[in-house]
Design a protein around this motif. Structure first.
Motif, mmCIF file in Angstrom:
data_model
loop_
_atom_site.group_PDB
_atom_site.id
_atom_site.type_symbol
_atom_site.label_atom_id
_atom_site.label_comp_id
_atom_site.label_asym_id
_atom_site.label_seq_id
_atom_site.Cartn_x
_atom_site.Cartn_y
_atom_site.Cartn_z
ATOM 1 N N LEU A 18 -1.545 9.213 -6.237
ATOM 2 C CA LEU A 18 -0.798 10.130 -7.316
ATOM 3 C C LEU A 18 0.473 10.281 -6.984
ATOM 4 C CD1 LEU A 18 -1.168 11.864 -9.844
ATOM 5 C CD2 LEU A 18 -1.832 13.942 -8.041
ATOM 6 N N MET A 19 1.024 10.552 -5.698
ATOM 7 C CA MET A 19 2.402 10.391 -5.425
ATOM 8 C C MET A 19 3.241 9.254 -5.692
ATOM 9 S SD MET A 19 2.986 13.760 -4.728
ATOM 10 C CE MET A 19 3.006 15.115 -3.734
ATOM 11 N N SER A 20 2.421 8.164 -5.487
ATOM 12 C CA SER A 20 3.208 6.828 -5.552
ATOM 13 C C SER A 20 3.550 6.621 -7.020
ATOM 14 C CB SER A 20 2.520 5.833 -4.813
ATOM 15 O OG SER A 20 1.216 5.545 -5.478
ATOM 16 N N SER A 21 2.264 7.278 -7.696
ATOM 17 C CA SER A 21 2.620 6.966 -9.194
ATOM 18 C C SER A 21 3.594 7.725 -9.912
ATOM 19 C CB SER A 21 1.114 7.091 -9.952
ATOM 20 O OG SER A 21 0.384 6.288 -9.656
ATOM 21 N N MET A 22 3.929 8.925 -9.031
ATOM 22 C CA MET A 22 4.882 9.615 -9.626
ATOM 23 C C MET A 22 6.199 9.158 -9.408
ATOM 24 S SD MET A 22 5.959 13.545 -8.402
ATOM 25 C CE MET A 22 6.431 13.330 -7.030
ATOM 26 N N VAL A 23 6.383 8.713 -8.070
ATOM 27 C CA VAL A 23 7.631 7.894 -7.731
ATOM 28 C C VAL A 23 7.923 6.722 -8.675
ATOM 29 C CG1 VAL A 23 8.787 6.568 -5.841
ATOM 30 C CG2 VAL A 23 7.562 8.928 -5.442
ATOM 31 N N PHE A 24 7.040 5.860 -8.795
ATOM 32 C CA PHE A 24 7.276 4.870 -9.880
ATOM 33 C C PHE A 24 7.593 5.613 -11.173
ATOM 34 C CE2 PHE A 24 3.887 2.406 -6.980
ATOM 35 C CZ PHE A 24 4.877 2.003 -6.211
ATOM 36 N N THR A 35 3.133 2.056 -12.490
ATOM 37 C CA THR A 35 2.740 3.416 -12.672
ATOM 38 C C THR A 35 1.130 3.428 -13.248
ATOM 39 O OG1 THR A 35 4.898 4.357 -13.198
ATOM 40 C CG2 THR A 35 3.258 5.637 -13.852
ATOM 41 N N LEU A 36 1.086 2.773 -14.132
ATOM 42 C CA LEU A 36 -0.239 2.555 -14.672
ATOM 43 C C LEU A 36 -1.408 2.045 -13.586
ATOM 44 C CD1 LEU A 36 -2.137 2.686 -17.301
ATOM 45 C CD2 LEU A 36 -1.566 0.249 -17.750
ATOM 46 N N THR A 37 -0.848 0.962 -12.921
ATOM 47 C CA THR A 37 -1.820 0.350 -11.977
ATOM 48 C C THR A 37 -2.377 1.530 -10.979
ATOM 49 O OG1 THR A 37 -0.758 -1.768 -12.104
ATOM 50 C CG2 THR A 37 -1.870 -1.137 -10.012
ATOM 51 N N GLY A 38 -1.163 2.349 -10.429
ATOM 52 C CA GLY A 38 -1.386 3.595 -9.541
ATOM 53 C C GLY A 38 -2.342 4.424 -10.189
ATOM 54 N N LEU A 39 -2.114 4.746 -11.227
ATOM 55 C CA LEU A 39 -2.941 5.715 -12.029
ATOM 56 C C LEU A 39 -4.352 5.157 -12.005
ATOM 57 C CD1 LEU A 39 -0.815 7.574 -14.697
ATOM 58 C CD2 LEU A 39 -1.630 8.568 -12.414
ATOM 59 N N LYS A 40 -4.657 3.966 -12.180
ATOM 60 C CA LYS A 40 -5.980 3.282 -12.260
ATOM 61 C C LYS A 40 -6.543 3.446 -11.002
ATOM 62 C CE LYS A 40 -4.997 -0.195 -15.849
ATOM 63 N NZ LYS A 40 -4.747 -1.677 -16.086
#
Length: 69
Positions: A18-24, A35-40
Motif C-alpha cells: 500500500l505504501m509503495s503504491s502511494m509513493v508511485f 500504481t495499478l500493479t502495486g494495488l493488484k
C-alpha cells in the motif's frame, strides 16, 4: 505460533504494498502502471491473508477470544 507469524508477515506485506503504491501515485509521472500493479499485489495479499485466517480458524490453529477472559 507459526501461523501467527505468517499472519503478521502478510499484514506487513500488505502495508508495504500500500505504501509503495502511494509513493508511485504521488511521485511517478511516467506512463508505467506501477500504481495499478502495486494495488493488484495488495489485493492478492489481502485475499491470501483472509483465506489463511479462515483455514486457520477451521483447522483449530488459531482461537478467538473475548475482551473479558
Amino acid at each position: 505460533m507459526l501461523v501467527k507469524i505468517i499472519i503478521v508477515v502478510l499484514l506487513i506485506a500488505v502495508l508495504a504494498s500500500l505504501m509503495s503504491s502511494m509513493v508511485f501515485l504521488v511521485r511517478d509521472g511516467s506512463e508505467r502502471r506501477r500504481t495499478l500493479t502495486g494495488l493488484k499485489i495488495r489485493v492478492a495479499l489481502s485475499v491470501a491473508l483472509f483465506a489463511l485466517l479462515i483455514v486457520s480458524y477451521y483447522m483449530g490453529w488459531i482461537q478467538p477470544h473475548g475482551l473479558i477472559p
